[in-house]
Scaffold this motif. Structure first.
Motif, PDB file in Angstrom:
ATOM      1  N   ASP A  20      64.174  76.737  34.956  1.00 21.05           N
ATOM      2  CA  ASP A  20      64.271  75.291  34.093  1.00 21.05           C
ATOM      3  C   ASP A  20      65.457  73.877  35.111  1.00 21.05           C
ATOM      4  O   ASP A  20      66.089  74.253  35.691  1.00 21.05           O
ATOM      5  CB  ASP A  20      65.185  76.008  33.753  1.00 21.05           C
ATOM      6  N   SER A  59      66.038  70.871  33.473  1.00 20.48           N
ATOM      7  CA  SER A  59      66.787  70.504  32.485  1.00 20.48           C
ATOM      8  C   SER A  59      68.066  70.129  32.967  1.00 20.48           C
ATOM      9  O   SER A  59      68.932  71.245  33.279  1.00 20.48           O
ATOM     10  CB  SER A  59      65.933  71.186  30.993  1.00 20.48           C
ATOM     11  N   GLY A 102      60.991  71.317  33.048  1.00 18.85           N
ATOM     12  CA  GLY A 102      60.849  71.934  34.602  1.00 18.85           C
ATOM     13  C   GLY A 102      59.552  72.244  34.927  1.00 18.85           C
ATOM     14  O   GLY A 102      58.646  72.107  35.306  1.00 18.85           O
ATOM     15  N   LEU A 150      62.271  78.005  28.420  1.00 22.57           N
ATOM     16  CA  LEU A 150      62.793  76.934  28.948  1.00 22.57           C
ATOM     17  C   LEU A 150      63.719  76.233  27.291  1.00 22.57           C
ATOM     18  O   LEU A 150      64.535  75.184  27.233  1.00 22.57           O
ATOM     19  CB  LEU A 150      62.006  75.498  28.899  1.00 22.57           C
TER      20      LEU A 150
END
Length: 137
Positions: free
Chosen positions: A67, A69, A77, A112
């Motif tokens: 991930d 983000s 990701g 995610l």
């Protein structure tokens, strides 16, 4: 931007455009926007090395999700998928390879979106969500 790559293998995702649209549809339905999202298709051995190096796990797996983000509601990701493992799992689960590939692709996306599978109860919830997503493919 959603992208598909392969590392150390010659693999091209069938129905890439349809799959890309589906992944975006799922993310929007969950209240997320796709930022820089990369699916990297690789071999068992390639993913095993990533598993050892970054997660300190010495076993094969079908997917590893990183991930990246930084903004809430925006998915970014890298999702590594072992094509070897997906093919083997398809046989084990009695499904075609394309269906199992879609399940794994959406599994990584769900991670995610903060879905997890760290307990039997959470695994069951994630599996149910995967099934729900597969119905809209």
């Amino acid at each position: 931007m959603l992208k598909f790559f392969s590392e150390e293998i010659d693999f091209k995702l069938p129905f890439q455009q349809k799959t890309s649209k589906w992944i975006k549809t799922v993310s929007i339905s969950e209240g997320y926007e796709i930022g820089d999202l990369n699916y990297i298709f690789c071999s068992d051995d390639y993913l095993l090395e990533i598993n050892k190096q970054y997660l300190d796990h010495d076993y094969y797996t079908d997917i590893i999700t990183f991930d990246n983000s930084e903004e809430e509601g925006k998915i970014e990701g890298d999702i590594y998928v072992s094509v070897d493992r997906v093919k083997e799992n398809a046989i084990d689960f009695g499904v075609d390879v394309e269906t199992e590939m879609r399940r794994v692709l959406i599994h990584g996306l769900l991670h995610l979106m903060d879905y997890t599978d760290t307990s039997e109860e959470l695994k069951a919830q994630m599996r149910a969500k995967e099934d729900e997503c597969l119905l809209i493919y």
